[in-house]
Write a protein that holds these residues in place. Sequence first.
Motif, PDB file in Angstrom:
ATOM      1  N   UNK A   1       0.847  -1.176   0.075  1.00 23.09           N
ATOM      2  CA  UNK A   1      -0.034   0.098   0.144  1.00 23.09           C
ATOM      3  C   UNK A   1       0.829   1.353  -0.153  1.00 23.09           C
ATOM      4  N   UNK A   2       2.093   1.329   0.965  1.00 20.50           N
ATOM      5  CA  UNK A   2       2.860   2.325   0.913  1.00 20.50           C
ATOM      6  C   UNK A   2       3.357   2.597  -0.640  1.00 20.50           C
ATOM      7  N   UNK A   3       4.065   1.760  -1.160  1.00 23.13           N
ATOM      8  CA  UNK A   3       4.619   1.971  -2.490  1.00 23.13           C
ATOM      9  C   UNK A   3       3.350   2.780  -3.610  1.00 23.13           C
ATOM     10  N   UNK A   4       2.502   2.007  -3.449  1.00 14.55           N
ATOM     11  CA  UNK A   4       1.392   2.340  -4.474  1.00 14.55           C
ATOM     12  C   UNK A   4       0.639   3.746  -3.978  1.00 14.55           C
ATOM     13  N   UNK A   5       0.545   3.856  -2.774  1.00 18.12           N
ATOM     14  CA  UNK A   5       0.156   5.251  -2.323  1.00 18.12           C
ATOM     15  C   UNK A   5       1.013   6.532  -2.744  1.00 18.12           C
ATOM     16  N   UNK A   6       2.155   6.153  -2.750  1.00 18.06           N
ATOM     17  CA  UNK A   6       3.037   7.150  -3.174  1.00 18.06           C
ATOM     18  C   UNK A   6       3.490   7.202  -4.623  1.00 18.06           C
ATOM     19  N   UNK A   7       3.494   6.256  -5.263  1.00 11.69           N
ATOM     20  CA  UNK A   7       3.903   6.150  -6.593  1.00 11.69           C
ATOM     21  C   UNK A   7       2.628   6.449  -7.604  1.00 11.69           C
ATOM     22  N   UNK A   8       1.431   5.979  -7.265  1.00 12.32           N
ATOM     23  CA  UNK A   8       0.220   6.131  -7.971  1.00 12.32           C
ATOM     24  C   UNK A   8      -0.046   7.784  -8.260  1.00 12.32           C
ATOM     25  N   UNK A   9      -0.206   8.507  -7.126  1.00  6.87           N
ATOM     26  CA  UNK A   9      -0.385   9.854  -7.652  1.00  6.87           C
ATOM     27  C   UNK A   9       0.689  10.657  -8.595  1.00  6.87           C
ATOM     28  N   UNK A  10       1.933  10.027  -8.249  1.00  8.40           N
ATOM     29  CA  UNK A  10       2.927  10.651  -9.245  1.00  8.40           C
ATOM     30  C   UNK A  10       2.917  10.095 -10.807  1.00  8.40           C
ATOM     31  N   UNK A  11       2.489   8.889 -10.818  1.00  7.49           N
ATOM     32  CA  UNK A  11       2.259   8.296 -12.192  1.00  7.49           C
ATOM     33  C   UNK A  11       1.074   8.552 -12.941  1.00  7.49           C
ATOM     34  N   UNK A  12      -0.101   8.999 -11.930  1.00  6.74           N
ATOM     35  CA  UNK A  12      -1.087   9.587 -12.658  1.00  6.74           C
ATOM     36  C   UNK A  12      -0.906  11.065 -13.066  1.00  6.74           C
ATOM     37  N   UNK A  13      -0.073  11.519 -12.628  1.00  4.46           N
ATOM     38  CA  UNK A  13       0.255  12.950 -13.066  1.00  4.46           C
ATOM     39  C   UNK A  13       1.163  13.031 -14.214  1.00  4.46           C
ATOM     40  N   UNK A  14       1.637  11.634 -14.558  1.00  4.96           N
ATOM     41  CA  UNK A  14       2.342  11.708 -15.750  1.00  4.96           C
ATOM     42  C   UNK A  14       2.117  10.890 -16.556  1.00  4.96           C
ATOM     43  N   UNK A  15       0.645  10.588 -16.713  1.00  3.97           N
ATOM     44  CA  UNK A  15       0.084   9.377 -17.607  1.00  3.97           C
ATOM     45  C   UNK A  15       0.383   9.689 -18.894  1.00  3.97           C
ATOM     46  N   UNK A  16       0.701  10.698 -19.557  1.00  7.23           N
ATOM     47  CA  UNK A  16       1.034  10.930 -21.016  1.00  7.23           C
ATOM     48  C   UNK A  16       2.101  10.270 -21.307  1.00  7.23           C
ATOM     49  N   UNK A  17       2.988   9.865 -20.201  1.00 10.50           N
ATOM     50  CA  UNK A  17       4.065   8.710 -20.921  1.00 10.50           C
ATOM     51  C   UNK A  17       3.737   7.607 -21.223  1.00 10.50           C
ATOM     52  N   UNK A  18       2.459   7.096 -20.466  1.00 12.62           N
ATOM     53  CA  UNK A  18       2.050   5.764 -20.980  1.00 12.62           C
ATOM     54  C   UNK A  18       1.055   5.869 -22.190  1.00 12.62           C
ATOM     55  N   UNK A  19       0.483   7.146 -22.233  1.00 12.77           N
ATOM     56  CA  UNK A  19      -0.510   7.342 -23.427  1.00 12.77           C
ATOM     57  C   UNK A  19       0.564   7.258 -24.709  1.00 12.77           C
ATOM     58  N   UNK A  20       1.537   7.439 -24.728  1.00 13.28           N
ATOM     59  CA  UNK A  20       2.572   7.506 -26.100  1.00 13.28           C
ATOM     60  C   UNK A  20       2.688   5.872 -26.474  1.00 13.28           C
ATOM     61  N   UNK A  21       2.767   4.983 -25.574  1.00 14.44           N
ATOM     62  CA  UNK A  21       3.003   3.547 -26.082  1.00 14.44           C
ATOM     63  C   UNK A  21       1.609   2.956 -26.159  1.00 14.44           C
ATOM     64  N   UNK A  22       0.443   3.571 -25.891  1.00 13.39           N
ATOM     65  CA  UNK A  22      -0.716   2.872 -26.136  1.00 13.39           C
ATOM     66  C   UNK A  22      -1.278   3.034 -27.550  1.00 13.39           C
ATOM     67  N   UNK A  23      -2.033   2.119 -28.028  1.00 11.72           N
ATOM     68  CA  UNK A  23      -2.733   2.073 -29.585  1.00 11.72           C
ATOM     69  C   UNK A  23      -3.332   3.197 -29.519  1.00 11.72           C
ATOM     70  N   UNK A  24      -3.117   3.822 -30.729  1.00 10.28           N
ATOM     71  CA  UNK A  24      -4.078   5.018 -31.294  1.00 10.28           C
ATOM     72  C   UNK A  24      -3.293   6.124 -31.451  1.00 10.28           C
ATOM     73  N   UNK A  25      -3.951   7.382 -31.735  1.00 14.27           N
ATOM     74  CA  UNK A  25      -3.308   8.661 -32.208  1.00 14.27           C
ATOM     75  C   UNK A  25      -2.728   9.116 -31.298  1.00 14.27           C
ATOM     76  N   UNK A  26      -1.284   9.424 -31.362  1.00 12.96           N
ATOM     77  CA  UNK A  26      -0.398  10.070 -30.510  1.00 12.96           C
ATOM     78  C   UNK A  26      -1.104  11.336 -29.825  1.00 12.96           C
ATOM     79  N   UNK A  27      -0.844  11.279 -28.336  1.00 14.10           N
ATOM     80  CA  UNK A  27      -1.661  12.316 -27.725  1.00 14.10           C
ATOM     81  C   UNK A  27      -0.764  13.623 -27.422  1.00 14.10           C
ATOM     82  N   UNK A  28      -1.499  14.755 -27.472  1.00  9.65           N
ATOM     83  CA  UNK A  28      -0.875  15.810 -27.230  1.00  9.65           C
ATOM     84  C   UNK A  28      -0.305  15.762 -25.928  1.00  9.65           C
TER      85      UNK A  28
END
Length: 398
Positions: A354-381
């Motif tokens: 829980x500690x790792x995900x509680x710390x990491x999840x908000x940070x990752x959510x704020x940088x979700x555009x990194x994940x979006x770049x590798x997902x199928x579909x048009x490149x996000x802005x």
Amino acid sequence: MGGAFVAAAVLARLGNRIGLPTIPLFILAGILLGPNTPGFVLLHDPDDLEMLSALGLVLLLFYLGLEFHMDDLKAGGRKMALAGSLYLALNVGAGLAFGFVLGWGTSEALVLAGVLGISSSAIVTKTLVDLKRINNPETKPILGIIVVEDIFLALYLAALQPVLAGADSMGSALVQIGKAFGFLLVLALAARFGTRLIGRLFAIKDNELLVISFLGAAVLVAGVAEEFGVADAIGAFMVGLMLGNTASGDRIRELVHPLRDAFGAIFFFAFGLSIDPGDLPVVLVPVLAAVALTVLMNVLAGLCAAKIYSFGPQPTANVATTLLARGEFALILATMAATAGLDDRLSPFIAGYVLILAVVAPLVAGRSHWLARVLPGPAPKDPPAQEQAPASEPAGTH
């Protein structure tokens, strides 16, 4: 309590200077000033903040309910139910399989299924607020999945309690499940058909009386919900759902902001107090494996939601990363497991996970555009500046 508020505020202001979200900083403040860390101890017993922490969770979920309009449920209820069911199937199923692979026991596997399978409503809500995504198109499905999870949570807790207690009667378990389901049904019917009457009861011009009224209603229903075997948070959520659709809904949303921010901070601070960093090395490998599995399942769940709602890569990434956090429900299960005398490794495992995900999840959510770049579909802005580096905000400014 004063020290908890000041410590949370100081760390959050320091984190704001380097663009860190508030949630992990509130948790870190609790860890540093708790009884399990060398140095100055602000609180020797985390239970001293139990009531304030519970109030923080109630207010976070009450606010979530205020933002979740009945029209959204009517218009997209079927899609939300499907997305939530798929999320649970992927994550709870993976958690159960992971529990059996660890070989700690069947009861332990059932606990781990809930720990790995259910998102933290409190952290998800706070993340959406911090990132200013409440009005994003993917937020309604995210909240819909949270609602489905909370309903499942209530029934799962009611079913798991007699199993962990070694009950040999299925009758008592069914009675508990029936009570929980019945109470949820009453709240749902009140939200669906009682809006006009509730609106009249809360048509109050004076702000002081309105605050006392909605706070009393949220806390009272949360307490009654707990008596029926339903998580107190889901009771508060349902009250918010009812009041958010009344004529006073906009005023209530504005008035609850400072209460939500203040006591929400105490909830995360108290969470940090309960964590003992010294227990983590023993279960580090399975914790990291569980974190990796959860990330994978959340990406798959995000892709499923994208199919259901026809989302592009960026909303898909937002769904996957926002729902990643685990928190209050996992801690409830850790307490139940300790009381039932299950494997000693279970509690530190849950704390570390829980500690790792509680710390990491908000940070990752704020940088979700990194994940979006590798997902199928048009490149996000590129996302807006506040989403690239989410920062904490002063209480009451959301």
